[in-house]
Design an enzyme around this catalytic site. Structure first.
Site, mmCIF file in Angstrom:
data_model
loop_
_atom_site.group_PDB
_atom_site.id
_atom_site.type_symbol
_atom_site.label_atom_id
_atom_site.label_comp_id
_atom_site.label_asym_id
_atom_site.label_seq_id
_atom_site.Cartn_x
_atom_site.Cartn_y
_atom_site.Cartn_z
ATOM 1 N N ASN A 160 0.804 -1.284 -0.142
ATOM 2 C CA ASN A 160 0.003 -0.069 0.124
ATOM 3 C C ASN A 160 0.876 1.547 0.189
ATOM 4 O OD1 ASN A 160 -2.451 1.496 0.352
ATOM 5 N ND2 ASN A 160 -1.739 1.675 2.419
ATOM 6 N N HIS A 216 0.865 5.150 1.641
ATOM 7 C CA HIS A 216 0.192 5.826 2.547
ATOM 8 C C HIS A 216 0.941 7.302 2.440
ATOM 9 C CE1 HIS A 216 -1.746 6.918 6.084
ATOM 10 N NE2 HIS A 216 -1.066 7.272 6.708
ATOM 11 N N ASP A 251 -2.144 0.366 8.252
ATOM 12 C CA ASP A 251 -0.927 1.144 8.029
ATOM 13 C C ASP A 251 0.023 0.626 9.093
ATOM 14 O OD1 ASP A 251 -2.335 2.555 6.042
ATOM 15 O OD2 ASP A 251 -3.176 4.113 7.670
ATOM 16 N N SER A 309 5.001 6.689 2.420
ATOM 17 C CA SER A 309 5.502 5.403 2.754
ATOM 18 C C SER A 309 4.859 4.512 1.756
ATOM 19 C CB SER A 309 5.384 5.011 4.163
ATOM 20 O OG SER A 309 5.988 6.024 5.047
HETATM 21 C C1 GRF Z 1 -2.587 8.982 -2.212
HETATM 22 O O1 GRF Z 1 -2.433 10.295 -1.472
HETATM 23 C C2 GRF Z 1 -2.696 8.024 -1.446
HETATM 24 O O2 GRF Z 1 -1.443 7.885 -0.701
HETATM 25 C C3 GRF Z 1 -3.658 7.787 -0.437
HETATM 26 O O3 GRF Z 1 -4.705 8.172 -1.187
HETATM 27 C C4 GRF Z 1 -4.570 9.088 -2.176
HETATM 28 C C5 GRF Z 1 -4.874 8.352 -3.479
HETATM 29 O O4 GRF Z 1 -4.391 9.310 -4.698
HETATM 30 N N1 GRF Z 1 -3.910 6.599 0.080
HETATM 31 P P1 GRF Z 1 -4.614 8.346 -6.149
HETATM 32 O O5 GRF Z 1 -6.050 7.695 -6.257
HETATM 33 O O6 GRF Z 1 -3.531 7.647 -6.172
HETATM 34 O O7 GRF Z 1 -4.603 9.725 -6.973
#
Ligand code: GRF
Length: 202
Positions: free
Chosen positions: A111, A113, A149, A140
């Protein structure tokens, strides 16, 4: 698709800009993963159109059609199995997966984050980082485990927090770093899997 490439699904809920960064990286035939499936849990996930326009198979598994998390995860698993997926990237996927699903994919699900974990797990990370007056923030890529997370970090990128930052300006700078490191972290994770070594750098 080269036989050596790890067949990867990206799970999204919205914009899908990280998914797009992964697709762009995997356009290089030497990249060790191929993005073969994009799954969304919402029909209005904008990233679906991008994936379709780039010839990537898509699936919609709407969480609201399922009575339980177990039933939703079983439908996800059915899609992953039928497309012979070997690795999962969560990219803005706003559903908590069951412990059983995560255990079944242990070591093969990661994932991204938007914080320097273990700081600021959960939502609204940019506003919380500004409120905490941290000097550095970032993103991360981590292994997914049952705890939110909490899995081992594979790669991080840092950005300086500026005096006039708002959550939006900070988010935009962090997002650029997300797009840079997610492909690098995916490559690192699948290469480590192939070699049997742990991919986290500690
Ligand atoms: C990103 O900031 C990701 O880290 C978080 O949600 C957002 C998703 O953006 N979990 P996208 O859909 O990849 O444009």
């Amino acid at each position: 698709m080269s036989a050596a490439r790890v067949s990867t699904a990206v799970l999204i809920s919205g914009r899908g800009s990280n998914m797009q960064a992964l697709v762009e990286a995997a356009a290089d035939p030497h990249f060790p993963a191929s993005i073969d499936l994009v799954i969304a849990n919402r029909p209005d996930a904008a990233g679906l159109a991008y994936a379709q326009a780039h010839g990537i198979r898509t699936a919609l598994v709407e969480h609201r059609n399922f009575a339980s998390r177990e039933a939703f995860d079983a439908a996800l698993q059915a899609q992953l199995s039928s497309h012979h997926v070997e690795f999962i990237c969560l990219a803005g996927f706003m559903r908590v997966l069951t412990a059983d699903f995560v255990a079944a994919w242990a070591g093969r699900i990661i994932n991204i984050h938007p914080s320097l974990l273990p700081d600021f797990k959960g939502l609204d990370t940019h506003a919380r980082a500004l409120a905490a007056k941290v000097g550095e923030h970032g993103c991360s890529v981590h292994h997914v485990t049952a705890g939110l997370d909490e899995g081992e970090v594979i790669m991080q990128a840092r950005v300086a927090v500026l005096a006039d930052d708002t959550p939006a300006t900070l988010a935009a700078r962090v997002l650029r770093e997300e797009h840079r490191i997610y492909p690098l972290a995916l490559a690192k994770a699948v290469r480590a899997l192939a070699s049997g070594a742990p991919s986290a750098s500690g």
